[in-house]
Design an enzyme around this catalytic site. Structure first.
Site, short mmCIF file in Angstrom:
data_model
loop_
_atom_site.label_atom_id
_atom_site.label_comp_id
_atom_site.label_asym_id
_atom_site.label_seq_id
_atom_site.Cartn_x
_atom_site.Cartn_y
_atom_site.Cartn_z
N THR A 132 -7.59 33.91 8.97
CA THR A 132 -7.40 35.34 9.37
C THR A 132 -8.91 35.91 9.22
O THR A 132 -9.45 35.68 8.29
CB THR A 132 -6.41 36.08 8.79
OG1 THR A 132 -6.50 37.55 8.85
CG2 THR A 132 -6.32 35.93 7.21
N ASP A 133 -9.25 37.13 10.00
CA ASP A 133 -10.50 37.78 9.95
C ASP A 133 -10.24 38.86 8.56
O ASP A 133 -11.42 39.26 8.04
CB ASP A 133 -10.89 38.75 11.34
CG ASP A 133 -9.68 39.80 11.40
OD1 ASP A 133 -8.62 39.70 10.76
OD2 ASP A 133 -9.88 40.45 12.32
N GLU A 134 -9.08 38.83 8.07
CA GLU A 134 -8.65 39.74 6.78
C GLU A 134 -9.55 39.19 5.60
O GLU A 134 -9.69 40.05 4.73
CB GLU A 134 -7.31 39.84 6.78
CG GLU A 134 -6.42 40.55 7.64
CD GLU A 134 -5.21 41.38 7.22
OE1 GLU A 134 -5.24 41.70 5.90
OE2 GLU A 134 -4.76 41.90 7.87
N TYR A 175 -2.20 39.25 0.33
CA TYR A 175 -2.39 38.41 1.47
C TYR A 175 -3.70 37.92 1.80
O TYR A 175 -3.89 36.68 1.95
CB TYR A 175 -1.36 39.37 2.82
CG TYR A 175 -2.04 38.26 4.05
CD1 TYR A 175 -1.15 37.21 4.41
CD2 TYR A 175 -2.85 38.91 5.07
CE1 TYR A 175 -1.43 36.45 5.59
CE2 TYR A 175 -3.21 38.26 6.00
CZ TYR A 175 -2.61 37.21 6.48
OH TYR A 175 -2.74 36.50 7.65
N LYS A 198 -5.11 34.14 1.46
CA LYS A 198 -5.64 33.22 2.71
C LYS A 198 -7.06 32.89 2.45
O LYS A 198 -7.71 31.79 2.74
CB LYS A 198 -5.74 34.25 4.10
CG LYS A 198 -4.25 34.59 4.68
CD LYS A 198 -3.47 33.41 4.96
CE LYS A 198 -4.07 32.60 6.27
NZ LYS A 198 -3.13 31.54 6.68
P1 NAD Z 1 5.03 34.50 11.06
O1 NAD Z 1 5.31 35.21 9.92
O2 NAD Z 1 5.35 35.16 12.41
O3 NAD Z 1 5.41 33.08 11.15
C1 NAD Z 1 5.17 32.51 9.76
C2 NAD Z 1 6.21 30.98 9.69
O4 NAD Z 1 5.72 30.24 8.58
C3 NAD Z 1 7.76 31.27 9.80
O5 NAD Z 1 7.97 30.38 11.00
C4 NAD Z 1 8.11 31.13 8.66
O6 NAD Z 1 9.31 30.39 8.55
C5 NAD Z 1 7.24 29.73 8.34
N1 NAD Z 1 7.03 29.59 6.81
C6 NAD Z 1 6.75 30.58 5.86
N2 NAD Z 1 6.69 30.05 4.49
C7 NAD Z 1 6.71 28.62 4.87
C8 NAD Z 1 6.89 27.70 3.73
N3 NAD Z 1 6.85 27.70 2.60
N4 NAD Z 1 7.08 26.38 4.32
C9 NAD Z 1 7.31 26.23 5.74
N5 NAD Z 1 7.33 27.06 6.64
C10 NAD Z 1 6.95 28.46 6.13
O7 NAD Z 1 3.13 34.47 11.11
P2 NAD Z 1 2.27 34.49 12.43
O8 NAD Z 1 1.92 35.74 12.72
O9 NAD Z 1 2.79 33.51 13.45
O10 NAD Z 1 0.95 33.63 11.73
C11 NAD Z 1 0.89 32.31 11.64
C12 NAD Z 1 -0.45 32.32 11.03
O11 NAD Z 1 -1.42 32.71 11.55
C13 NAD Z 1 -0.57 32.50 9.52
O12 NAD Z 1 -1.08 31.36 8.56
C14 NAD Z 1 -1.26 33.81 9.49
O13 NAD Z 1 -2.32 33.85 8.44
C15 NAD Z 1 -2.46 33.37 10.53
N6 NAD Z 1 -2.96 34.75 11.37
C16 NAD Z 1 -2.12 35.64 11.80
C17 NAD Z 1 -2.49 36.49 12.69
C18 NAD Z 1 -1.48 37.69 13.14
O14 NAD Z 1 -2.06 38.91 13.73
N7 NAD Z 1 -0.08 37.59 13.14
C19 NAD Z 1 -3.87 36.76 12.97
C20 NAD Z 1 -4.71 35.90 12.21
C21 NAD Z 1 -4.09 34.73 11.62
O1 DAU Z 2 -6.45 40.77 11.24
C1 DAU Z 2 -5.50 39.73 11.33
C2 DAU Z 2 -4.27 40.03 10.39
O2 DAU Z 2 -3.69 40.83 11.48
C3 DAU Z 2 -3.36 38.73 10.19
O3 DAU Z 2 -4.06 37.88 9.41
C4 DAU Z 2 -1.94 39.35 9.63
O4 DAU Z 2 -1.18 38.12 9.32
C5 DAU Z 2 -1.34 40.33 10.61
O5 DAU Z 2 -0.17 40.74 10.09
C6 DAU Z 2 -2.22 41.33 11.00
O6 DAU Z 2 -2.68 42.37 9.65
P1 DAU Z 2 -2.73 43.91 9.70
O7 DAU Z 2 -2.36 44.28 8.57
O8 DAU Z 2 -4.01 44.23 10.42
O9 DAU Z 2 -1.46 43.94 10.82
P2 DAU Z 2 -0.33 45.20 10.90
O10 DAU Z 2 0.41 44.80 12.26
O11 DAU Z 2 0.59 45.11 9.56
O12 DAU Z 2 -1.09 46.35 10.90
C7 DAU Z 2 -2.10 46.70 12.00
C8 DAU Z 2 -2.58 48.27 11.48
O13 DAU Z 2 -1.66 49.05 11.80
C9 DAU Z 2 -3.16 48.45 10.13
O14 DAU Z 2 -4.34 49.20 9.95
C10 DAU Z 2 -1.98 48.94 9.26
C11 DAU Z 2 -1.30 49.82 10.76
N1 DAU Z 2 -0.01 50.23 10.64
C12 DAU Z 2 0.90 48.97 10.36
C13 DAU Z 2 2.27 49.21 10.48
C14 DAU Z 2 3.28 48.17 10.49
C15 DAU Z 2 0.45 51.39 10.46
O15 DAU Z 2 -0.27 52.21 10.88
N2 DAU Z 2 1.95 51.51 10.43
C16 DAU Z 2 2.69 50.52 10.13
O16 DAU Z 2 4.00 50.95 10.52
#
Ligand code: NAD
Ligand code: DAU
Length: 338
Positions: free
Chosen positions: A125-127, A150, A154
């Site tokens: 992730t970019d985080e 988190y 990562k």
């Molecule tokens: P998600 O939370 O929707 O899904 C996570 C999945 O992992 C679920 O199916 C869960 O059951 C499984 N899981 C959790 N713990 C586990 C374990 N111990 N063993 C096996 N399976 C397990 O997540 P997502 O949003 O699809 O993100 C997927 C990946 O991409 C993550 O690694 C996250 O860090 C990365 N990522 C997410 C975003 C985003 O915006 N959502 C952006 C950049 C990177």
């Molecule tokens: O940048 C990549 C990341 O994006 C991934 O690595 C993470 O898995 C994914 O959860 C996401 O993280 P963020 O914290 O950026 O996403 P989130 O959707 O939780 O929040 C996006 C922005 O919105 C952040 O600035 C917080 C704000 N927010 C979020 C929620 C849930 C609110 O203002 N209100 C809310 O209720």
């Protein structure tokens, strides 16, 4: 290609599984997923009966089971999506975050080392770069500066994965994507939470001043980039994957309310997220240059497609918002209105 995916029942992992089985990209695909609150086999109903597909319910921290499946299947590539992925949950309860994101990644790397898996892609992730001061965009050499449990987990797992390339010459690659959005996203994240609350005329909780900036990437664009990196990325390298669409949160929420025809008065300021990063901004120049990938979905169109999907899948939303979600929501949002 024989593909071993972890976390394939989640949001991005399930999109990747559907994409790989929707084309001829995978000759066999093993989805290894614990099915936490975020894992949902409904997301994979369209591929469940595909003869190339095998689902294994398991924890990536379970070394015996991981080894057993990797040894039996001998995949060409392991793609590690499995993670505790939500920042707010990582603040409320960091233990599973460190277990899965760090120990789980370690367990997978060890299995890949033992069985000499030809390719290992760690999805990150970019985080990990922390908040980026304008006008800069982070490239892959930008310093790591994690702000939440988190992002720290990562960043740690990225470094661990890359160390296996340096030390053991293992064919590891790391991708770092920006904020994904699209169908099947669990409604704890900004976009699906705002869409589903707006449908129900429920308050839309805005953290702090709502001027935090995120770069939005359509989930299918992310999945295509991961495949491009598997096919054309270099071992031992990191690739940023961004959507090149940075917006303050309030603008995103305004667009959602406009699209669903609900008033801005539904927005409710709540206390800010502790350690909240102000701005994410990525340079994706490297992945574009080296693999030919480019994001193709315009944000406004992707958002419309996402809203349409949530409108048409009200039963999916209702099921995932029942039970545990209600407790999480209460825990995270109660008494935060300012
Ligand atoms: P998600 O939370 O929707 O899904 C996570 C999945 O992992 C679920 O199916 C869960 O059951 C499984 N899981 C959790 N713990 C586990 C374990 N111990 N063993 C096996 N399976 C397990 O997540 P997502 O949003 O699809 O993100 C997927 C990946 O991409 C993550 O690694 C996250 O860090 C990365 N990522 C997410 C975003 C985003 O915006 N959502 C952006 C950049 C990177
Ligand atoms: O940048 C990549 C990341 O994006 C991934 O690595 C993470 O898995 C994914 O959860 C996401 O993280 P963020 O914290 O950026 O996403 P989130 O959707 O939780 O929040 C996006 C922005 O919105 C952040 O600035 C917080 C704000 N927010 C979020 C929620 C849930 C609110 O203002 N209100 C809310 O209720």
């Amino acid at each position: 290609m024989k593909v071993f995916v972890t976390g394939g029942a989640g949001f991005i992992g399930s999109a990747f599984v559907r994409m790989m089985l929707g084309a001829t990209s995978a000759t066999r695909l093993i989805n290894f997923d614990k099915l936490t609150y975020a894992g949902n086999l409904e997301n994979l109903a369209s591929v469940a009966n595909d003869p190339r597909y095998r689902f294994v319910q398991g924890d990536i921290c379970d070394a015996n089971l991981v080894n057993e499946v990797v040894e039996a299947e001998r995949p060409d590539v392991i793609v590690n999506f499995a993670a505790e992925s939500h920042v707010d949950r990582s603040i409320l309860s960091p233990t599973p975050v460190f277990e899965t994101n760090l120990r789980g990644t370690f367990t997978l790397l060890e299995a890949a080392r033992t069985h000499k898996t030809p390719r290992f892609l760690h999805v990150s992730t970019d985080e990990v770069y922390g908040s980026i001061d304008a006008p800069h965009d982070a490239d892959e050499n930008y310093p790591l500066k994690a702000s939440s449990p988190y992002s720290a987990s990562k960043a740690g797992s990225d470094l661990l994965a890359l160390s296996y390339f340096v030390t053991y010459k293992m064919p590891v690659t790391v991708t770092r994507a920006s904020n994904n959005y699209g169908p099947f996203q669990f409604p704890e994240k900004l976009i699906p939470l705002m869409i589903s609350n707006a449908f129900e005329d429920k308050a839309l909780p805005i953290y702090g001043d709502g001027m935090q900036i995120r770069d939005w990437l359509y989930v299918d664009d992310h999945c295509r980039a991961i495949l491009a990196v598997i096919e054309r990325g270099r071992e031992g390298e990191v690739y940023n994957i961004g959507g090149s669409r940075s917006l303050p949160n309030v603008d995103v929420v305004h667009k959602i309310l406009d699209a669903v025809g609900k008033p801005y008065s539904l927005m409710q300021t709540v206390t800010d997220r502790p350690g909240h990063d102000r701005r994410y901004a990525l340079s994706s120049e490297k992945v574009m240059r080296e693999t030919g990938w480019a994001a193709s979905q315009r944000f406004e169109e992707g958002l419309k497609a996402t809203i349409d999907w949530y409108r048409q899948n009200a039963a999916w939303v209702a099921r995932v918002k029942s039970g545990e979600y209600q407790r999480y929501y209460e825990n995270n949002y109660a008494n935060r209105a300012v």
